[in-house]
Structure formats: C-alpha cells, structure tokens
Design a protein around this motif. Structure first.
Motif, short mmCIF file in Angstrom:
data_model
loop_
_atom_site.label_atom_id
_atom_site.label_comp_id
_atom_site.label_asym_id
_atom_site.label_seq_id
_atom_site.Cartn_x
_atom_site.Cartn_y
_atom_site.Cartn_z
N ARG A 105 -7.43 1.89 4.61
CA ARG A 105 -8.35 1.22 3.63
C ARG A 105 -9.68 1.56 4.12
O ARG A 105 -9.88 1.17 5.46
CB ARG A 105 -8.09 0.08 3.19
N SER A 116 -6.94 5.24 -3.46
CA SER A 116 -5.45 5.17 -3.35
C SER A 116 -5.06 4.96 -4.95
O SER A 116 -5.68 4.40 -5.90
CB SER A 116 -5.47 4.20 -2.58
N GLN A 124 -8.63 0.29 -3.87
CA GLN A 124 -9.62 0.46 -2.64
C GLN A 124 -9.41 2.20 -2.41
O GLN A 124 -8.62 2.60 -2.54
CB GLN A 124 -9.05 -0.48 -1.55
N LEU A 171 -9.40 5.22 0.47
CA LEU A 171 -8.82 5.20 1.60
C LEU A 171 -9.68 6.16 2.41
O LEU A 171 -10.58 7.02 1.80
CB LEU A 171 -7.50 5.78 1.54
N GLU A 201 0.78 -1.33 0.09
CA GLU A 201 -0.16 -0.21 0.17
C GLU A 201 0.83 1.15 -0.01
O GLU A 201 0.28 2.47 0.00
CB GLU A 201 -0.88 0.00 1.19
#
Length: 163
Positions: free
Chosen positions: A124, A148, A153, A155, A29
C-alpha cells in the motif's frame, strides 16, 4: 521472545498452513479465493512467533503468469519472469505487535532463501513502515501506483534486482 521460522510449504503441517492462510486473510488485502493453493505453491514461508504464539507471516511467492501480467499492466512496468521470478508478499503482523520493527526479521530470511534471484513486492502506498523494510532489504520503488481491487487504497511496486 521472538522466533522466526522459514519453511518450504511441503515441510509445513496442515495446521501451520491453515494458520498462515488465516493471518493473510485477516490482513484484508488478499483475495481468499485460491489462497491456500497459492500458499502451497510458494517457495518459502516465514512464521514469526512471540512467546510461542503466531503473530506474523510472510511468503516468497511464485507468482502466476496472469497475476504477473496484471501487476505489470497496472504498474506500467514489465515484470519478466526471467529477471524477477519471485515475489515477496503476504506480509502480515497482528496489530498487537505492529510498530515493533518485526517486518525486517520476518522478511530477511525469505530474501536469503531467494539466493540471487530477482524479487518484486507490492505494498500500500501509505505503508511507510513496509517501504522502509523493503529499502533495507535492497528493494527500490518503481513504476506507477494503482488502485487495489481488494481495498480503496493505492498500491505501489518495488523490485530487488538479481544479484
């Protein structure tokens, strides 16, 4: 047996810093570009070991102005360096220890290391376990969610006001 150690990056050996960066990258990430330098500039790093093996890390970051502006813009909320000088981040636990409620003992010493300074964190939107940890640490969810650049996904932003 679990053991949490919190250190300044300056007090870490080269191998410790490499291991920290390696675990953060494993999380998928965070961009690896410049990560070693950002870790070296952090205020404090937290290491969680189980039976001597490193199984989790987290950091109390000194976010760069450009990063702070990007998050402010995306979350549509001002993240003033005066009121929120620090960021809790790079929280990563190996999959083998997830679900064991270890993010709280990993992160709690970093919050203590921040003293009364304000802190922000991103997570997330699907990471309800981390959201629960952040709530226990005095954070509240604020602003707008955003996608992101590192993953597909969304954030979200949390803040812990100065005390």
């Amino acid at each position: 047996m679990n053991q949490v150690t919190v250190k300044s990056p300056a007090d870490c050996g080269a191998a410790e810093l490499r291991d920290f960066v390696s675990l953060v990258i494993q999380g998928g990430e965070v961009s690896p570009l410049g990560l070693s330098e950002r870790v070296a500039n952090a205020r404090s790093l937290s290491f969680l070991r189980r039976d001597g093996a490193l199984v989790g890390v987290a950091g109390l970051k000194r976010p760069e102005a450009s990063y702070r502006r990007r998050i402010s813009l995306r979350a549509q909320l001002e993240l003033s360096e005066d009121s929120l000088p620090l960021e809790l981040g790079w929280v990563f636990l190996l999959f083998s220890v997830r679900g064991a409620r270890l993010s709280l003992p990993l992160c709690e010493p970093l919050i203590q290391a921040a003293g009364c300074a304000g802190i922000f964190a991103t997570s997330r939107t699907s990471n309800v376990g981390m959201h629960a940890t952040l709530a226990k640490l005095g954070f509240r969810r604020v602003g707008e969610d955003w996608f992101s650049k590192q993953a597909t996904q969304k954030l979200c932003l949390f803040v812990r006001d100065a005390t």
